[in-house]
Write an enzyme that holds these catalytic residues in place. Sequence first.
Site, PDB file in Angstrom:
ATOM      1  N   ASP A 171       0.868  -1.182   0.000  1.00 25.85           N
ATOM      2  CA  ASP A 171       0.000   0.000   0.000  1.00 25.85           C
ATOM      3  C   ASP A 171       0.903   1.230   0.000  1.00 25.85           C
ATOM      4  O   ASP A 171       2.132   1.116  -0.074  1.00 25.85           O
ATOM      5  CB  ASP A 171      -0.965  -0.017   1.200  1.00 25.85           C
ATOM      6  CG  ASP A 171      -2.320   0.568   0.800  1.00 25.85           C
ATOM      7  OD1 ASP A 171      -2.329   1.723   0.347  1.00 25.85           O
ATOM      8  OD2 ASP A 171      -3.333  -0.128   0.924  1.00 25.85           O
ATOM      9  N   HIS A 242      -2.755   3.400  -4.627  1.00 24.86           N
ATOM     10  CA  HIS A 242      -2.189   2.824  -3.391  1.00 24.86           C
ATOM     11  C   HIS A 242      -0.783   2.267  -3.633  1.00 24.86           C
ATOM     12  O   HIS A 242      -0.443   1.181  -3.157  1.00 24.86           O
ATOM     13  CB  HIS A 242      -3.112   1.726  -2.837  1.00 24.86           C
ATOM     14  CG  HIS A 242      -4.360   2.252  -2.189  1.00 24.86           C
ATOM     15  ND1 HIS A 242      -4.372   2.812  -0.944  1.00 24.86           N
ATOM     16  CD2 HIS A 242      -5.644   2.296  -2.633  1.00 24.86           C
ATOM     17  CE1 HIS A 242      -5.616   3.185  -0.637  1.00 24.86           C
ATOM     18  NE2 HIS A 242      -6.402   2.888  -1.642  1.00 24.86           N
ATOM     19  N   GLU A 306      -9.800   3.125  -5.124  1.00 26.94           N
ATOM     20  CA  GLU A 306      -9.389   4.471  -4.704  1.00 26.94           C
ATOM     21  C   GLU A 306      -8.186   4.980  -5.511  1.00 26.94           C
ATOM     22  O   GLU A 306      -7.131   5.265  -4.946  1.00 26.94           O
ATOM     23  CB  GLU A 306      -9.048   4.448  -3.208  1.00 26.94           C
ATOM     24  CG  GLU A 306     -10.258   4.154  -2.345  1.00 26.94           C
ATOM     25  CD  GLU A 306      -9.957   4.164  -0.856  1.00 26.94           C
ATOM     26  OE1 GLU A 306     -10.791   4.680  -0.103  1.00 26.94           O
ATOM     27  OE2 GLU A 306      -8.891   3.655  -0.451  1.00 26.94           O
TER      28      GLU A 306
END
Length: 523
Positions: A171, A242, A306
């Site tokens: 991440d 990410h 995201e």
Amino acid sequence: MIIPRPTRLTRLPGRFTFDAATALRAHGEALGAAGLLRTLLAPATGLPLAPADDGRVVFAVDPGLSTLGDEGYELSVDPDAVLLRAARPAGLLRGVQTLRQLLPAQALSERPVAGVAWQMPCVRITDVPRYAWRGALIDVARHFQPLAYLRRFTDLLALHKLNVLHLHLTDDQGWRMPVAALPRLTEVGAVRARTMLGRAGSGRFDDVPHGGAYTAAELRSLVAYAAARGVTVVPEIEMPGHVRAALAAYPEIGNVPGRALDVWTEWGVCEQVLGMHDGALEFCRTVLGEVMDVFPSPYVHVGGDECPVTEWERSPAARRRAAELGLAAPKALHGWFLGRIGAFLTESGRTPVCWAEDSGTLPPEFTVMPWRDAAHGLAAARRGHRVVMAPHRATYLDYPQTAGPGEPLGQAGEIVDVAAVHRGSAPPPWEPEAAARVLGTQAQLWTEFVPTAGHAEYLLFPRLCALADRAWNPAGDWSADVLPALHAHTARLAALGVRYGHLPPLPDTAAGPGPRTTLPRKP
Ligand code: ACM
């Protein structure tokens, strides 16, 4: 009371006693399950459970029992014998966990226990799971956990007949997966200089570097450890968002040539994402090649969630690529990129998995995990995707489990109590074609606010038990069946040293037809 509750259980008179003379009879494909029972009972009971051809505890794989599927099993416990049968070895592994739970809770202790008779009630059980995918994600990117903890986590999943350990390996805040061809991923990407205190945007930090990475040998050993318990480790490598830790290691895979970035020290959604050029694609293929080498899982998760598109909108290279591909706007590069990665994984014989966070289209070969809303899962199922339910209001265990003032800092915006997990982790009734595409359900433990294993277990339990119960056996009533079983199960969690979280009290009134009768409180 066993968790998850068996689909069919009849109690019979009498008990079977495990003692120093009890031997296990198993051959061929059944040897693994017998060995697992021996391994799991040894610390508390000290029983040898030796192999013997005349052993009274019998393990048998019988392909004729195909109505039990891959993971179902039949168990007969009589006063003088135990017979565990399944069509496939995985079914026997599930039955081993039932045998453990039929014994006194102290059998789960990791330390020797004296003075307990290792007896179990006589039963007939036929037990078949509702869903094939019963998972739990642990985020080792935001806070690293050593391999020893992942082994314990695996054992805790297996106890609850969960069969997928989804390992969130990368991440913005850390890269934990070693890649021999790209050593800087762990040399640089595995450590952040400091960590944000409080929630996203707080502007406050500690001054303590945080890091950690696994070796390939450790990860292979985890895969084998999990396989022996019937658990598949599904790796997740996040892309194209990410990825800040990877950008810190290899800035050239980003959108801005020559830019130096650190491993992210904040929480939230990071603006910096992968470039949409061939170098970034090649990087992902190299990483995933090594991932597939370490993880035999049929599924490989590549995130996809995201992903802000502002960098692509600003980047001449990304805009050029979108135009060459005939895409309406740079934001469509997200689907194009996942399509390239999905094709690579499919050609390699794996099924790609990604998060679904709206009702937009994703490449059709992906199995998807709707995390914002169950309705996104329905939209995906209607488009033909296989779906693993992960709606945050029921499966995100980083949200507080009660509104009480004593709860530790958690993700903001929801309270996810144990009843909500049970209610919402399986999909609501959908039309049969869509419902048939649901592989199962999964809990998520994101760890922005979860630095220690003890904290993780406080959040995981008993909510994970409720999810496991729902995923295995959706029948039964919450108050009458599930909640009492969860209460009984806390003795096992305690024996395992799990510091579990909140469980609502049992109703102390009997609800039924006629007047409510107050039952005497247990002392
Ligand atoms: C997610 O929670 N971003 C999958």
